[in-house]
Design an enzyme around this catalytic site. Structure first.
Site, PDB file in Angstrom:
ATOM      1  N   ASP A 176      -2.344  10.843  -2.570  1.00 42.96           N
ATOM      2  CA  ASP A 176      -2.645   9.502  -3.391  1.00 42.96           C
ATOM      3  C   ASP A 176      -3.057  10.391  -4.779  1.00 42.96           C
ATOM      4  O   ASP A 176      -2.872   9.743  -5.693  1.00 42.96           O
ATOM      5  CB  ASP A 176      -3.686   9.025  -2.728  1.00 42.96           C
ATOM      6  CG  ASP A 176      -3.188   8.061  -1.743  1.00 42.96           C
ATOM      7  OD1 ASP A 176      -3.050   8.474  -0.834  1.00 42.96           O
ATOM      8  OD2 ASP A 176      -2.812   6.808  -1.793  1.00 42.96           O
TER       9      ASP A 176
ATOM     10  N   ASN B  12      -5.811  12.404   0.268  1.00 42.69           N
ATOM     11  CA  ASN B  12      -4.657  11.593   1.141  1.00 42.69           C
ATOM     12  C   ASN B  12      -5.596  10.764   2.179  1.00 42.69           C
ATOM     13  O   ASN B  12      -6.565  10.883   2.375  1.00 42.69           O
ATOM     14  CB  ASN B  12      -3.512  12.563   1.579  1.00 42.69           C
ATOM     15  CG  ASN B  12      -2.548  11.704   2.246  1.00 42.69           C
ATOM     16  OD1 ASN B  12      -2.063  10.843   1.432  1.00 42.69           O
ATOM     17  ND2 ASN B  12      -2.297  12.081   3.431  1.00 42.69           N
ATOM     18  N   LYS B  13      -4.893  10.075   2.878  1.00 42.06           N
ATOM     19  CA  LYS B  13      -5.405   9.241   3.851  1.00 42.06           C
ATOM     20  C   LYS B  13      -6.547   9.987   4.762  1.00 42.06           C
ATOM     21  O   LYS B  13      -6.188  11.123   5.238  1.00 42.06           O
ATOM     22  CB  LYS B  13      -4.313   8.624   4.956  1.00 42.06           C
ATOM     23  CG  LYS B  13      -4.583   7.657   5.893  1.00 42.06           C
ATOM     24  CD  LYS B  13      -5.706   6.753   5.502  1.00 42.06           C
ATOM     25  CE  LYS B  13      -5.026   5.899   4.459  1.00 42.06           C
ATOM     26  NZ  LYS B  13      -6.092   4.946   3.774  1.00 42.06           N
TER      27      LYS B  13
ATOM     28  N   GLN C 148      -1.888   2.704   9.855  1.00 40.33           N
ATOM     29  CA  GLN C 148      -0.503   2.514   9.109  1.00 40.33           C
ATOM     30  C   GLN C 148       0.399   3.553  10.185  1.00 40.33           C
ATOM     31  O   GLN C 148       1.616   3.203   9.785  1.00 40.33           O
ATOM     32  CB  GLN C 148      -1.046   3.475   7.887  1.00 40.33           C
ATOM     33  CG  GLN C 148      -1.543   2.571   6.781  1.00 40.33           C
ATOM     34  CD  GLN C 148      -3.161   2.932   6.881  1.00 40.33           C
ATOM     35  OE1 GLN C 148      -3.583   3.183   7.756  1.00 40.33           O
ATOM     36  NE2 GLN C 148      -3.780   2.798   5.665  1.00 40.33           N
TER      37      GLN C 148
ATOM     38  N   ARG D 107       0.745  -1.275  -0.001  1.00 37.40           N
ATOM     39  CA  ARG D 107      -0.083  -0.132  -0.048  1.00 37.40           C
ATOM     40  C   ARG D 107       1.060   1.114  -0.008  1.00 37.40           C
ATOM     41  O   ARG D 107       1.909   1.005   0.149  1.00 37.40           O
ATOM     42  CB  ARG D 107      -1.121  -0.305   1.169  1.00 37.40           C
ATOM     43  CG  ARG D 107      -0.542  -0.628   2.416  1.00 37.40           C
ATOM     44  CD  ARG D 107       0.031   0.174   3.636  1.00 37.40           C
ATOM     45  NE  ARG D 107      -0.131   1.614   3.385  1.00 37.40           N
ATOM     46  CZ  ARG D 107       1.028   2.386   3.552  1.00 37.40           C
ATOM     47  NH1 ARG D 107       2.303   2.038   3.838  1.00 37.40           N
ATOM     48  NH2 ARG D 107       1.011   3.451   3.695  1.00 37.40           N
TER      49      ARG D 107
ATOM     50  N   ARG E 156      -7.216  -0.685  -6.905  1.00 35.75           N
ATOM     51  CA  ARG E 156      -7.483   0.540  -5.830  1.00 35.75           C
ATOM     52  C   ARG E 156      -8.139   1.910  -6.693  1.00 35.75           C
ATOM     53  O   ARG E 156      -7.185   2.194  -7.522  1.00 35.75           O
ATOM     54  CB  ARG E 156      -6.183   0.656  -4.928  1.00 35.75           C
ATOM     55  CG  ARG E 156      -6.347  -0.242  -3.807  1.00 35.75           C
ATOM     56  CD  ARG E 156      -5.591  -0.146  -2.786  1.00 35.75           C
ATOM     57  NE  ARG E 156      -6.064   0.987  -1.550  1.00 35.75           N
ATOM     58  CZ  ARG E 156      -5.733   1.498  -0.614  1.00 35.75           C
ATOM     59  NH1 ARG E 156      -4.099   1.256  -0.555  1.00 35.75           N
ATOM     60  NH2 ARG E 156      -6.275   2.249   0.360  1.00 35.75           N
TER      61      ARG E 156
END
Ligand code: MRU
Length: 317
Positions: free
Chosen positions: A216, A226-227, A175, A45, A79
């Site tokens: 991302d 992003n996350k 993460q 990932r 993804r």
């Protein structure tokens, strides 16, 4: 640097990130389908690492004489948010079948150099003795090696500019707690793990000099996916006057995507929120689990790339 991705030409071996840091297990992929599953299941990932893995996946299909259209389709569907995946596949599709393995290796090698350039550029933005806040995992494990936002941390530490890293745990998939904390401990970089909800009080107390995150997909106008949790950090940083830096390999810029509203946001399995591995604490409750959020460009101090600082052009809407 940790080794986490080995490409032999007939197999892609991936350090299984789902089990880290407790267990070191490698997953062997021999087909594009294997690689697509590994990406979907989070064996590998992080946007740049997904790009490298996808490139290797297509190279495996090429070496086996498999249908490249089908392999491309399967990999692209693995993804949806990280645009590096599409970028890497397009790079491979631009060379002939016999050259794909070398192109995949080149993407991996280049990614390490790109991250080191991002690291050096970003480190120079930090004050001496910087106390930085880092979200998710953007390190070696999330890239070809070195890391993007965590690459800035590494370069700053090497240059003696870094005092401390606040490691946000990054609910729900952890993460930060599992992977970033592990990478920093291995490298003996001073860090403290915190629950995500501690960020506001740290910033209010003046204990954060900069927030560093990865991305991302960055739209042409600078809106940045992003996350999940990144948007909240950006709002806090703006409120408390803390610089908010996005580490962005140029492969993560999606010039075809005008604004953040067009970025597809992946929703993941409810099980990630209901519990962790075998421990379930909320079995039956309905869950909403978006893996990413979009931070408006106006909340971002600068995007740090391998070619220096990037800013969206004023005519990008
Ligand atoms: O869902 P993940 O773990 O793949 O999400 C990773 C992130 O959001 C990272 O910040 C991003 O991919 C950049 S990694 C250099």
């Amino acid at each position: 640097m940790l080794e986490h991705l080995r490409f032999t030409g007939s197999a892609l071996e991936l350090l299984d990130q789902r089990l880290l840091p407790a267990t070191e297990r490698w997953v062997v992929c021999r087909t594009a389908e294997d690689v697509a599953h590994a990406i979907t299941d989070m064996v590998v990932r992080g946007a740049p690492a997904i790009g490298v893995a996808a490139a290797c996946g297509l190279a495996l299909a090429a070496a086996r004489g498999d249908d490249l259209e089908r392999a491309t389709e399967v990999l692209l569907a693995s993804r949806p948010t990280a645009v590096n995946l599409r970028w890497a596949i397009e790079r491979l599709r631009a060379v002939h079948r016999g050259a794909m393995a070398d192109e995949a290796r080149r993407i991996h090698d280049e990614d390490i150099a790109i991250n080191q350039a991002i690291g050096d550029c970003g480190a120079a933005l930090l004050p001496e003795g910087a106390r930085v806040y880092h979200h998710c995992n953007t390190g070696t494990l999330a890239t070809g090696g070195w890391g993007t936002a965590l690459g800035i941390v590494r370069s700053a530490h090497r240059d003696g500019r870094l005092a401390h890293v606040w490691v946000g745990e990054t609910r729900p998939y952890l993460q930060g707690a599992r992977l970033t904390a592990y990478e920093l401990l291995v490298e003996r970089i001073p860090c403290t793990l915190i629950a995500d909800s501690v960020a506001a009080s740290l910033m209010a107390a003046g204990r954060v000099d900069a927030v560093l995150v990865g991305c991302d997909r960055v739209a042409a106008n600078g809106d940045t996916a992003n996350k999940i949790g990144t948007l909240g950090l950006a709002v806090l940083a703006a409120h408390y006057g803390v610089p908010f830096y996005v580490a962005m390999p140029l492969s993560t810029l999606d010039a075809r995507c005008p604004t953040g509203a067009q970025i597809p946001i992946e929703e993941r399995d409810a099980a990630e929120v209901r519990g962790h591995r075998d421990l379930v604490w909320a079995a039956d409750v309905p869950v909403f689990n978006p893996a990413f959020d979009v931070t408006p460009a106006a909340l971002i101090t600068a995007w740090v790339t391998e070619a220096g600082l990037w800013q969206p052009s004023p005519d990008a809407t």
